[in-house]
Design a protein around this motif. Structure first.
Motif, mmCIF file in Angstrom:
data_model
loop_
_atom_site.group_PDB
_atom_site.id
_atom_site.type_symbol
_atom_site.label_atom_id
_atom_site.label_comp_id
_atom_site.label_asym_id
_atom_site.label_seq_id
_atom_site.Cartn_x
_atom_site.Cartn_y
_atom_site.Cartn_z
ATOM 1 N N GLY A 70 -6.171 18.516 -19.092
ATOM 2 C CA GLY A 70 -4.947 19.293 -19.011
ATOM 3 C C GLY A 70 -4.463 19.548 -17.594
ATOM 4 N N GLN A 71 -5.301 19.280 -16.597
ATOM 5 C CA GLN A 71 -4.867 19.492 -15.214
ATOM 6 C C GLN A 71 -4.087 18.275 -14.741
ATOM 7 N N ALA A 72 -2.917 18.512 -14.157
ATOM 8 C CA ALA A 72 -2.037 17.438 -13.709
ATOM 9 C C ALA A 72 -2.586 16.760 -12.462
ATOM 10 N N ALA A 73 -2.320 15.472 -12.361
ATOM 11 C CA ALA A 73 -2.721 14.668 -11.212
ATOM 12 C C ALA A 73 -1.461 14.168 -10.522
ATOM 13 N N GLU A 74 -0.756 15.065 -9.865
ATOM 14 C CA GLU A 74 0.576 14.745 -9.364
ATOM 15 C C GLU A 74 0.624 13.643 -8.312
ATOM 16 N N ASP A 75 -0.278 13.658 -7.335
ATOM 17 C CA ASP A 75 -0.211 12.663 -6.266
ATOM 18 C C ASP A 75 -1.406 11.714 -6.282
ATOM 19 N N ILE A 76 -1.996 11.539 -7.459
ATOM 20 C CA ILE A 76 -3.167 10.688 -7.626
ATOM 21 C C ILE A 76 -2.800 9.518 -8.538
ATOM 22 N N VAL A 77 -3.276 8.322 -8.190
ATOM 23 C CA VAL A 77 -2.995 7.140 -9.003
ATOM 24 C C VAL A 77 -3.764 7.217 -10.314
ATOM 25 N N CYS A 78 -3.022 7.234 -11.404
ATOM 26 C CA CYS A 78 -3.557 7.238 -12.766
ATOM 27 C C CYS A 78 -3.031 5.988 -13.465
ATOM 28 N N ILE A 79 -3.565 5.711 -14.633
ATOM 29 C CA ILE A 79 -2.997 4.625 -15.428
ATOM 30 C C ILE A 79 -1.557 5.015 -15.766
ATOM 31 N N GLY A 80 -0.639 4.094 -15.525
ATOM 32 C CA GLY A 80 0.780 4.347 -15.773
ATOM 33 C C GLY A 80 1.535 4.821 -14.549
ATOM 34 N N SER A 81 0.828 5.146 -13.472
ATOM 35 C CA SER A 81 1.499 5.598 -12.250
ATOM 36 C C SER A 81 2.249 4.444 -11.600
ATOM 37 N N GLN A 82 3.426 4.769 -11.085
ATOM 38 C CA GLN A 82 4.140 3.830 -10.232
ATOM 39 C C GLN A 82 3.778 4.216 -8.809
ATOM 40 N N LEU A 83 3.406 3.244 -8.006
ATOM 41 C CA LEU A 83 2.951 3.580 -6.667
ATOM 42 C C LEU A 83 3.462 2.583 -5.642
ATOM 43 N N GLU A 84 3.491 3.057 -4.423
ATOM 44 C CA GLU A 84 3.904 2.232 -3.309
ATOM 45 C C GLU A 84 2.747 2.188 -2.326
ATOM 46 N N TYR A 85 2.386 0.980 -1.897
ATOM 47 C CA TYR A 85 1.301 0.837 -0.929
ATOM 48 C C TYR A 85 1.694 -0.185 0.138
ATOM 49 N N ARG A 86 0.998 -0.065 1.271
ATOM 50 C CA ARG A 86 1.209 -1.003 2.376
ATOM 51 C C ARG A 86 -0.065 -1.816 2.569
ATOM 52 N N ASP A 87 0.076 -3.135 2.612
ATOM 53 C CA ASP A 87 -1.015 -4.029 2.966
ATOM 54 C C ASP A 87 -1.095 -3.991 4.491
ATOM 55 N N GLU A 88 -2.184 -3.450 5.019
ATOM 56 C CA GLU A 88 -2.284 -3.225 6.462
ATOM 57 C C GLU A 88 -2.350 -4.518 7.264
ATOM 58 N N ALA A 89 -2.915 -5.588 6.721
ATOM 59 C CA ALA A 89 -2.996 -6.852 7.453
ATOM 60 C C ALA A 89 -1.631 -7.530 7.542
ATOM 61 N N ALA A 90 -0.924 -7.560 6.433
ATOM 62 C CA ALA A 90 0.373 -8.236 6.385
ATOM 63 C C ALA A 90 1.530 -7.325 6.781
ATOM 64 N N GLY A 91 1.321 -6.017 6.677
ATOM 65 C CA GLY A 91 2.391 -5.075 6.975
ATOM 66 C C GLY A 91 3.438 -4.982 5.881
ATOM 67 N N THR A 92 3.159 -5.573 4.731
ATOM 68 C CA THR A 92 4.118 -5.554 3.633
ATOM 69 C C THR A 92 3.934 -4.316 2.772
ATOM 70 N N VAL A 93 5.030 -3.863 2.185
ATOM 71 C CA VAL A 93 5.008 -2.711 1.282
ATOM 72 C C VAL A 93 5.384 -3.203 -0.107
ATOM 73 N N ARG A 94 4.612 -2.774 -1.105
ATOM 74 C CA ARG A 94 4.872 -3.165 -2.488
ATOM 75 C C ARG A 94 4.929 -1.936 -3.362
ATOM 76 N N THR A 95 5.697 -2.030 -4.419
ATOM 77 C CA THR A 95 5.748 -0.998 -5.452
ATOM 78 C C THR A 95 5.279 -1.642 -6.741
ATOM 79 N N VAL A 96 4.261 -1.034 -7.361
ATOM 80 C CA VAL A 96 3.685 -1.562 -8.597
ATOM 81 C C VAL A 96 3.400 -0.414 -9.548
#
Length: 153
Positions: A70-96
């Protein structure tokens, strides 16, 4: 100056799992109780067909803190979360979106939790970085930039 060093070391200890293999960044992760239960079942189901992947996911589950039901996971990646990350080697940003294997579709940016990057992403909190190994053995680093939960996406 020594006080600053101690403070920095304390901050690092809070965000990186001590004793991580080969100096890899393994930040502390948090899972919802529901995700932990379903992912545990997924590990059991995948053990016979994908033992290495199942083992990696099991290690993540073992080191995770579990939120009470019952406790919310607001800023934590859960199944179904849409997230944005940066690949540090390539410098690219993706949203998945992180999904269960049956929902995965790379053309729709839906990444399975049973992939190396999916395992790396589960349980991360916005701002954390992690190193992970690709299927071809390359070690990569990513930084989670933001998380949106399914009800927010």
């Amino acid at each position: 100056m020594p006080e600053n060093r101690t403070t920095m070391e304390d901050k690092l200890r809070k965000n990186i799992q001590v004793g991580s293999p080969a100096g890899r960044k393994q930040p502390r992760i948090t899972l919802t109780a529901d995700d932990h239960d379903r992912l545990s079942a997924l590990v059991r189901a995948a053990t016979g067909t994908m033992p290495e992947v199942a083992s990696c996911l099991a290690e993540e589950l073992d080191r995770a803190s579990i939120l009470p039901r019952g406790q919310a996971a607001e800023d934590i990646v859960c199944i179904g979360s849409q997230l944005e990350y940066r690949d540090e080697a390539a410098g690219t940003v993706r949203t998945v979106t992180l999904v269960y294997p049956g929902e995965a579709d790379i053309s729709q940016a839906k990444v399975s939790v049973l992939t190396p990057i999916g395992i790396a992403l589960i349980g991360l909190k916005a701002g954390q970085s992690i190193t992970w190994e690709t299927r071809n053995g390359t070690v990569r680093e990513l930084t989670l930039l933001g998380v949106r939960q399914p009800q927010d996406a």
